[in-house]
Write an enzyme that holds these catalytic residues in place. Structure first.
Site, PDB file in Angstrom:
ATOM      1  CE1 TYR A 163      -2.173   2.496  -0.065  1.00 35.36           C
ATOM      2  CE2 TYR A 163      -4.582   1.438  -0.232  1.00 35.36           C
ATOM      3  CZ  TYR A 163      -3.193   1.325  -0.319  1.00 35.36           C
ATOM      4  OH  TYR A 163      -2.552   0.200  -1.109  1.00 35.36           O
ATOM      5  CD  GLU A 164     -10.267   2.876  -1.236  1.00 36.45           C
ATOM      6  OE1 GLU A 164     -11.241   3.710  -1.051  1.00 36.45           O
ATOM      7  OE2 GLU A 164     -10.304   1.634  -1.193  1.00 36.45           O
ATOM      8  CD  GLU A 201     -18.627   0.012   0.963  1.00 35.37           C
ATOM      9  OE1 GLU A 201     -19.528  -0.762   0.357  1.00 35.37           O
ATOM     10  OE2 GLU A 201     -18.548   1.083   0.315  1.00 35.37           O
ATOM     11  CE1 TYR A 211      -5.445   2.956   5.556  1.00 32.57           C
ATOM     12  CE2 TYR A 211      -5.983   3.386   8.099  1.00 32.57           C
ATOM     13  CZ  TYR A 211      -5.047   3.759   6.771  1.00 32.57           C
ATOM     14  OH  TYR A 211      -4.053   4.636   7.254  1.00 32.57           O
ATOM     15  N   GLY A 224       0.811  -9.478   8.523  1.00 37.79           N
ATOM     16  CA  GLY A 224      -0.068 -10.466   8.697  1.00 37.79           C
ATOM     17  C   GLY A 224      -1.436 -10.173   9.170  1.00 37.79           C
ATOM     18  N   GLY A 257      -3.762  -8.208   8.228  1.00 38.82           N
ATOM     19  CA  GLY A 257      -4.777  -8.235   7.139  1.00 38.82           C
ATOM     20  C   GLY A 257      -5.444  -9.310   6.989  1.00 38.82           C
ATOM     21  CG  ASN A 260      -4.716  -1.675  -3.906  1.00 44.33           C
ATOM     22  OD1 ASN A 260      -3.611  -1.905  -3.832  1.00 44.33           O
ATOM     23  ND2 ASN A 260      -5.362  -1.202  -2.920  1.00 44.33           N
ATOM     24  CE1 TYR A 282      -8.031  -7.888  -0.350  1.00 39.27           C
ATOM     25  CE2 TYR A 282      -8.428  -6.628  -2.311  1.00 39.27           C
ATOM     26  CZ  TYR A 282      -8.622  -6.697  -1.011  1.00 39.27           C
ATOM     27  OH  TYR A 282      -8.347  -5.397  -0.429  1.00 39.27           O
TER      28      TYR A 282
END
Lengths: 162, 162
Positions: free
Chosen positions: B28-29, B85, B88, B97, B99, B126, B133
């Site tokens: 994904y990253e 760190e 996911y 919801g 996350g 992102n 956040y």
């Protein structure tokens, strides 16, 4: 050349000295209003709980600076890293290569402890330090931004877990 | 509403699952080429040395995501923080919801452990995560940049300490 320069691990009896050096760093970073730690808090964190480690740099047996560090972790490498939270050299002792000696000491320690890498943060206006870090071979992670939940935000979010 | 959602601390028997989830995150990253960890390395780091902790999120008893974290340290506060760190959530379980539940769980854990704050990094592209956040009350530390010495640079600098 610098035979009178020495780096040693801090001990509990250094707590007052560590706080003094932290205060000088906070002044330099224009963040003295954010300094909340006192001797009791530092003694508990550094020497009872061992949340972080401190090294003291000395010249002619006088303290000239310090570094505070702990271990972080890289998931992709599966290994610990060394994270340098603070490094500070008193202004009157700058320009003699002492900062580089501290970095080399920590790099060697990181190697001995099988760390995958070493990281730290710098304020964007601190061009002098940025140039120095690049001269050591460090690269800026320009594509990343740190996010922070401070104490109040943390408490509010924690309440939502109940 | 999400009575089938559960968060638990990972155990050694989860090592294979953790590696699989890390691999999905790396994809994904767009950093799969940087993934060096394997099961043996993770088992040693996470469960023998306990360099970091992992929580697993489950829905209907199926793993839907994970978070990996450790403790950092604020000199100015004199206290530990919680450093996230990785977090996911598998794509097919996003938008429910989960996350936010993981963040709330970690915020509560940070409070229980008397941490001063919680921090993590995000890739600047992102935007979806950045908006999320901010909705949690987190602030970006835009004035700071991370510097890194990777393994090769670390070795070169370490040699200068000898």
């Amino acid at each position: 050349m610098h035979q009178n320069f020495n780096i040693r691990f801090a001990e509990e009896k250094d707590t007052g000295l560590i706080l003094q050096l932290i205060r000088e760093l906070a002044e330099y970073e224009r963040m003295l209003n954010e300094l909340k730690a006192d001797e009791d808090i530092l003694r508990e964190s550094l020497f009872d709980r061992k949340d972080a480690e401190v090294i003291i740099a000395e010249y002619d047996n006088k303290p000239v600076g310090y570094a505070l560090f702990f271990h972080n972790f890289s998931t992709f490498l599966g290994k610990r890293g060394l994270y340098l939270e603070d490094i500070y050299i008193r202004p009157e002792y700058r320009g003699r290569g002492f900062g580089k000696k501290i970095f080399a000491f920590l790099a060697n320690l990181a190697e001995e402890r099988k760390c995958s890498r070493m990281e730290w943060m710098v304020l964007d206006w601190n061009k002098h330090s940025i140039d120095f870090y690049k001269s050591l071979g460090a690269i800026p992670l320009d594509e990343w931004t740190i996010f922070r939940l401070d104490q109040d935000a943390l408490r509010k979010l924690a309440d939502k877990s109940k």
